[in-house]
Design a protein around this motif. Structure first.
Motif, PDB file in Angstrom:
ATOM      1  N   GLY A 190     -17.284   5.614  -1.480  1.00  0.00           N
ATOM      2  CA  GLY A 190     -16.491   7.538  -0.608  1.00  0.00           C
ATOM      3  C   GLY A 190     -14.971   6.915   0.267  1.00  0.00           C
ATOM      4  O   GLY A 190     -14.448   7.419   1.187  1.00  0.00           O
ATOM      5  N   GLU A 191     -14.536   5.257   0.291  1.00  0.00           N
ATOM      6  CA  GLU A 191     -12.936   5.225   0.390  1.00  0.00           C
ATOM      7  C   GLU A 191     -12.165   5.307  -0.537  1.00  0.00           C
ATOM      8  O   GLU A 191     -12.209   5.404  -1.554  1.00  0.00           O
ATOM      9  CB  GLU A 191     -13.508   3.977   0.954  1.00  0.00           C
ATOM     10  CG  GLU A 191     -14.128   3.225   1.790  1.00  0.00           C
ATOM     11  CD  GLU A 191     -13.045   1.880   2.661  1.00  0.00           C
ATOM     12  OE1 GLU A 191     -13.624   1.721   3.235  1.00  0.00           O
ATOM     13  OE2 GLU A 191     -13.168   0.682   1.156  1.00  0.00           O
ATOM     14  N   LEU A 192     -10.932   6.097   0.118  1.00  0.00           N
ATOM     15  CA  LEU A 192      -9.713   6.946  -0.842  1.00  0.00           C
ATOM     16  C   LEU A 192      -8.586   5.473  -0.495  1.00  0.00           C
ATOM     17  O   LEU A 192      -8.324   4.999   1.177  1.00  0.00           O
ATOM     18  CB  LEU A 192      -8.880   7.945  -0.589  1.00  0.00           C
ATOM     19  CG  LEU A 192      -7.410   7.745  -1.354  1.00  0.00           C
ATOM     20  CD1 LEU A 192      -7.977   7.935  -2.834  1.00  0.00           C
ATOM     21  CD2 LEU A 192      -7.313   9.108  -0.533  1.00  0.00           C
ATOM     22  N   VAL A 193      -8.549   3.902  -1.512  1.00  0.00           N
ATOM     23  CA  VAL A 193      -7.796   3.237  -1.361  1.00  0.00           C
ATOM     24  C   VAL A 193      -6.038   2.846  -2.145  1.00  0.00           C
ATOM     25  O   VAL A 193      -6.498   3.456  -2.968  1.00  0.00           O
ATOM     26  CB  VAL A 193      -9.002   1.526  -1.549  1.00  0.00           C
ATOM     27  CG1 VAL A 193      -7.627   0.896  -1.550  1.00  0.00           C
ATOM     28  CG2 VAL A 193     -10.476   1.522  -0.629  1.00  0.00           C
ATOM     29  N   GLY A 194      -4.970   3.121  -0.873  1.00  0.00           N
ATOM     30  CA  GLY A 194      -3.672   2.964  -2.298  1.00  0.00           C
ATOM     31  C   GLY A 194      -3.374   1.283  -2.142  1.00  0.00           C
ATOM     32  O   GLY A 194      -4.054   0.337  -1.131  1.00  0.00           O
ATOM     33  N   LEU A 195      -3.392   0.833  -3.042  1.00  0.00           N
ATOM     34  CA  LEU A 195      -2.601  -0.539  -3.525  1.00  0.00           C
ATOM     35  C   LEU A 195      -0.984  -0.569  -3.861  1.00  0.00           C
ATOM     36  O   LEU A 195      -0.002   0.793  -4.354  1.00  0.00           O
ATOM     37  CB  LEU A 195      -3.020  -1.172  -4.606  1.00  0.00           C
ATOM     38  CG  LEU A 195      -2.176  -2.055  -5.360  1.00  0.00           C
ATOM     39  CD1 LEU A 195      -2.562  -3.752  -4.261  1.00  0.00           C
ATOM     40  CD2 LEU A 195      -3.402  -2.776  -6.469  1.00  0.00           C
ATOM     41  N   SER A 250      -2.818   2.831  -7.631  1.00  0.00           N
ATOM     42  CA  SER A 250      -1.337   2.089  -6.376  1.00  0.00           C
ATOM     43  C   SER A 250      -0.362   3.010  -6.924  1.00  0.00           C
ATOM     44  O   SER A 250      -0.662   4.411  -7.785  1.00  0.00           O
ATOM     45  CB  SER A 250      -1.141   1.267  -8.011  1.00  0.00           C
ATOM     46  OG  SER A 250      -0.802   1.572  -9.773  1.00  0.00           O
ATOM     47  N   SER A 251       0.363   2.877  -6.566  1.00  0.00           N
ATOM     48  CA  SER A 251       1.494   3.970  -5.803  1.00  0.00           C
ATOM     49  C   SER A 251       2.780   3.360  -5.463  1.00  0.00           C
ATOM     50  O   SER A 251       2.712   2.592  -4.646  1.00  0.00           O
ATOM     51  CB  SER A 251       0.665   5.016  -5.118  1.00  0.00           C
ATOM     52  OG  SER A 251       1.648   6.401  -5.121  1.00  0.00           O
ATOM     53  N   HIS A 252       3.676   4.510  -5.411  1.00  0.00           N
ATOM     54  CA  HIS A 252       5.419   3.802  -4.751  1.00  0.00           C
ATOM     55  C   HIS A 252       5.497   4.579  -3.922  1.00  0.00           C
ATOM     56  O   HIS A 252       6.281   4.534  -2.712  1.00  0.00           O
ATOM     57  CB  HIS A 252       6.232   3.370  -5.356  1.00  0.00           C
ATOM     58  CG  HIS A 252       6.418   2.377  -6.146  1.00  0.00           C
ATOM     59  ND1 HIS A 252       5.690   0.932  -5.725  1.00  0.00           N
ATOM     60  CD2 HIS A 252       6.142   2.884  -8.136  1.00  0.00           C
ATOM     61  CE1 HIS A 252       6.150   0.679  -7.158  1.00  0.00           C
ATOM     62  NE2 HIS A 252       6.089   1.125  -8.549  1.00  0.00           N
ATOM     63  N   GLU A 253       4.379   5.697  -3.616  1.00  0.00           N
ATOM     64  CA  GLU A 253       4.521   6.392  -1.780  1.00  0.00           C
ATOM     65  C   GLU A 253       3.997   6.502  -1.219  1.00  0.00           C
ATOM     66  O   GLU A 253       2.750   6.290  -0.238  1.00  0.00           O
ATOM     67  CB  GLU A 253       3.624   7.778  -2.648  1.00  0.00           C
ATOM     68  CG  GLU A 253       4.594   8.849  -5.003  1.00  0.00           C
ATOM     69  CD  GLU A 253       5.619   8.385  -4.406  1.00  0.00           C
ATOM     70  OE1 GLU A 253       6.083   9.248  -3.599  1.00  0.00           O
ATOM     71  OE2 GLU A 253       6.354   8.150  -5.388  1.00  0.00           O
ATOM     72  N   ILE A 254       4.702   5.611  -0.315  1.00  0.00           N
ATOM     73  CA  ILE A 254       4.226   4.514   1.041  1.00  0.00           C
ATOM     74  C   ILE A 254       3.723   5.989   1.888  1.00  0.00           C
ATOM     75  O   ILE A 254       2.847   5.977   2.959  1.00  0.00           O
ATOM     76  CB  ILE A 254       4.719   3.299   0.977  1.00  0.00           C
ATOM     77  CG1 ILE A 254       4.845   2.691   0.364  1.00  0.00           C
ATOM     78  CG2 ILE A 254       4.295   2.758   2.260  1.00  0.00           C
ATOM     79  CD1 ILE A 254       6.052   1.673   0.527  1.00  0.00           C
ATOM     80  N   ASP A 255       4.846   6.765   2.202  1.00  0.00           N
ATOM     81  CA  ASP A 255       4.123   7.440   3.687  1.00  0.00           C
ATOM     82  C   ASP A 255       3.580   8.636   2.731  1.00  0.00           C
ATOM     83  O   ASP A 255       2.087   8.337   4.035  1.00  0.00           O
ATOM     84  CB  ASP A 255       6.096   8.241   3.465  1.00  0.00           C
ATOM     85  CG  ASP A 255       6.563   8.477   2.595  1.00  0.00           C
ATOM     86  OD1 ASP A 255       6.409   8.014   1.229  1.00  0.00           O
ATOM     87  OD2 ASP A 255       7.491   9.910   2.891  1.00  0.00           O
ATOM     88  N   LEU A 256       2.830   8.933   1.500  1.00  0.00           N
ATOM     89  CA  LEU A 256       1.808   9.958   1.525  1.00  0.00           C
ATOM     90  C   LEU A 256       1.020   8.890   1.039  1.00  0.00           C
ATOM     91  O   LEU A 256      -0.883   9.619   2.219  1.00  0.00           O
ATOM     92  CB  LEU A 256       1.977  10.305  -0.142  1.00  0.00           C
ATOM     93  CG  LEU A 256       3.036  11.494  -0.168  1.00  0.00           C
ATOM     94  CD1 LEU A 256       2.788  12.326  -1.701  1.00  0.00           C
ATOM     95  CD2 LEU A 256       2.682  12.664   0.666  1.00  0.00           C
ATOM     96  N   ALA A 257       0.926   7.284   1.278  1.00  0.00           N
ATOM     97  CA  ALA A 257      -0.237   6.704   1.050  1.00  0.00           C
ATOM     98  C   ALA A 257      -0.990   6.235   2.199  1.00  0.00           C
ATOM     99  O   ALA A 257      -2.072   6.543   2.908  1.00  0.00           O
ATOM    100  CB  ALA A 257      -0.224   5.521   0.451  1.00  0.00           C
ATOM    101  N   ILE A 258       0.175   5.824   3.239  1.00  0.00           N
ATOM    102  CA  ILE A 258      -0.218   6.039   4.327  1.00  0.00           C
ATOM    103  C   ILE A 258      -0.751   7.108   5.315  1.00  0.00           C
ATOM    104  O   ILE A 258      -1.817   7.056   6.157  1.00  0.00           O
ATOM    105  CB  ILE A 258       1.111   5.637   6.017  1.00  0.00           C
ATOM    106  CG1 ILE A 258       1.225   4.267   4.964  1.00  0.00           C
ATOM    107  CG2 ILE A 258       0.901   5.428   7.129  1.00  0.00           C
ATOM    108  CD1 ILE A 258       2.797   3.720   5.722  1.00  0.00           C
ATOM    109  N   GLN A 259      -0.778   8.697   4.765  1.00  0.00           N
ATOM    110  CA  GLN A 259      -1.134   9.494   5.506  1.00  0.00           C
ATOM    111  C   GLN A 259      -2.489  10.337   5.324  1.00  0.00           C
ATOM    112  O   GLN A 259      -3.185  10.331   6.118  1.00  0.00           O
ATOM    113  CB  GLN A 259      -0.102  10.971   5.089  1.00  0.00           C
ATOM    114  CG  GLN A 259       1.318  10.805   6.073  1.00  0.00           C
ATOM    115  CD  GLN A 259       1.734  11.586   5.433  1.00  0.00           C
ATOM    116  OE1 GLN A 259       1.405  13.668   5.853  1.00  0.00           O
ATOM    117  NE2 GLN A 259       3.232  12.049   4.829  1.00  0.00           N
TER     118      GLN A 259
END
Lengths: 264, 287
Positions: free
Chosen positions: A39-44, A206-215
């Motif tokens: 159930g976790e959404l995880v950004g790398l 994996s993503s370069h969208e750091i601000d979106l990933a933080i949100q």
């Protein structure tokens, strides 16, 4: 569901990744300890060339690890056959699909391959799961279109539906938002968040969208030159991990907005 | 009866068999220019036949005396294509990328072409003519026993290709996706290569190199049926291939005449304009 009931989907201990050659091994990152739950959404996230793709390739058994252990569903990754792994792990890659001369429905239905018989016939259960995946991603109107008629954003949704139809506990996406405009970047990541909530799957991208990933993410894996840290976005901000993400000469992390600003 | 019927059956076998092997090669190598012969099957076969017809001074003459010229040519073609395929198979076990197999097949092609040209330089006009005639391709020379051998190898090849439908469909996404869907890439690849060698190898051995059909029929079928799904494509290629080859054969067999035109010329003369017309009409290549 409270935290105690959540299942361990991915667990690595003392993992070292890199390349092995005849001359010895090149370590790209080491001491990687990650725990991902259902159930976790995880950004790398991490700078270019830091080893994000290498980590994803190692976790998906495309490339061997150097040291340490990787467990998926509490079973060592080594012990999975291709077919067994296809039933717990599905992928959305950056490479384009070879042939777009298929209908959206046919492409999504390819996700059922690990479960179908020798010639790939879809049972009524398979058809139901494919339909369900199409509804979940909200692409009913595209169902009978040919894939070459789709825009990049639509095709990305179709590929996510295909991964969903594969019905795995873990979905790994390699830079799912490249080539998309700002709206569709947010749309795709929001969709992934929704999916993780609704289906209780673990989704790692994996993503370069750091601000979106933080949100949007429940957890982030941050790769910096010195270490690989994994924690909630809030904790990572307060521990100052993002400061070390990039060289400090050009951009700086602003803790209040949770995004990077160009230095004036 | 003993001429027309085997000839019609041969046409069906050639059209469907070469069409299906062309389709499999185009999907495996993700390349619309691939055909049944990219693995070097024709080159191997022609090398074998060239050794029999033009290398007579070496060992061919004894073979021809023992078996008659036709069976020795079949044998030469079989042996030649088998040798090339065996090498390609061993190589395909070692390389990771399917493209490397494609290039290796092409390299074998140039090696055998070189050997053939050296052989033809030193051979007599009669020997050269025999080789050139084999290169025209022919559907009409098969007797019933020959046809039964051809059709049993052909059936094996078709069965293997039906067995490959699922892997071919997952290869439409690319090799990495196919692997993530649980496909054993190397095994799938080898089954596809063996199926192609059974089909294209046996057909070339008995009828000579029939050009163009293997390349064109899959394209034609994709344009007509507007899909790349092999569950539809494979049977469709089978039927279209058989029909087109029968039509070409009846045209080659000039009406009210004993004369038969070379089948290779007919297939290209008719097939090429049809493919061009379809591509221009749809303005888009389906692949």
């Amino acid at each position: 569901m409270n935290k105690a009931e959540k299942q361990h989907i991915v667990k690595t201990e003392g993992l070292s990744i890199g390349y092995r050659s005849k001359k010895g091994s090149t370590v790209i990152a080491e001491h990687i300890n990650i725990s991902l739950f259902s159930g976790e959404l995880v950004g790398l996230i991490g700078a270019n060339g830091i080893g994000k793709s290498t980590l994803l390739r190692t976790l998906t058994k495309v490339q061997p690890k150097l040291k340490g252990s990787i467990q998926i569903n509490e079973k060592s990754l080594k012990q999975y056959t291709n077919l067994e792994l296809a039933k717990v792990l599905s992928l959305v890659l950056t490479e384009p699909v070879v042939s777009k001369n298929l209908t959206v429905f046919e492409l999504v239905a390819l996700g059922r391959q690990p479960y179908t018989n020798w010639i790939g016939n879809l049972s009524s259960k398979d058809l139901q799961i494919v339909e369900q995946a199409i509804v979940q991603i909200n692409i009913q109107d595209l169902k009978d279109k040919m894939c070459y008629e789709l825009s990049d954003g639509q095709l990305q949704k179709v590929m996510i539906a295909r991964a969903l139809a594969q019905d795995t506990d873990l979905i790994i996406l390699d830079e799912p938002t490249t080539h998309l405009d700002m709206y569709h970047k947010a749309y795709i990541l929001k969709l992934l968040q929704q999916l993780a909530r609704d289906t209780n799957k673990t989704i790692l991208f994996s993503s370069h969208e750091i601000d979106l990933a933080i949100q949007l993410c429940d957890k982030l894996i941050v790769m910096t030159p010195n270490e690989v840290v994994s924690d909630t976005p809030c904790n990572l901000i307060s521990s100052g991990t993002f400061e070390n993400l990039f060289p400090k000469d050009l951009i700086a992390f602003d803790e209040e907005t949770g995004s990077f600003r160009v230095k004036k | 009866m003993d001429y027309r019927l085997p000839k019609a059956i041969t046409a069906i076998i050639v059209g469907s068999g070469l069409g299906i092997s062309g389709l499999m090669m185009q999907t495996l190598f993700r390349n619309p220019l691939a055909g049944p012969f990219v693995l070097g099957i024709t080159s191997g076969a022609s090398l074998g036949v060239a050794l029999i017809t033009m290398g007579t001074s070496l060992f061919g003459s004894t073979l021809i005396l023992l078996l008659g010229s036709k069976w020795s040519m079949v044998l030469g073609a079989t042996f030649g294509s088998f040798l090339v395929l065996f090498t390609v198979l061993i190589v395909s076990l070692k390389v990771r990328d399917a493209m490397a197999i494609l290039i290796i097949g092409l390299m074998f092609g140039s090696i055998s072409a070189a050997v053939v040209s050296i052989l033809s330089y030193f051979s007599s006009a009669a020997e050269l003519q025999q080789y050139v005639f084999w290169g025209f391709g022919s559907l009409g020379n098969l007797t019933w026993p020959e046809l039964s051998i051809l059709s049993s190898i052909y059936t094996l090849g078709i069965l293997l290709s039906v067995f490959s439908i699922k892997s071919l469909n997952s290869l439409l996404l690319g090799e990495n996706y196919a692997k993530s869907l649980g496909l054993n890439i190397k095994r799938g690849r080898i089954i596809i290569i063996i199926a192609t060698s059974f089909l294209a190898g046996s057909i070339t051995a008995f009828t000579g190199p029939i050009a163009f059909v293997g390349l064109a029929i899959p394209h034609l079928t994709r344009q007509v049926f507007n899909t790349s799904n092999h569950k539809i494509l494979l049977p469709a290629v089978f039927i279209l291939g058989a029909i087109i080859m029968l039509i070409c054969d009846s045209i080659a067999q000039l009406p009210s005449s004993e004369l038969t035109l070379p089948i290779n010329a007919i297939t290209s003369l008719i097939g090429a304009p049809v493919v061009i017309w379809l591509l221009v009409r749809k303005r888009k290549m389906m692949f």
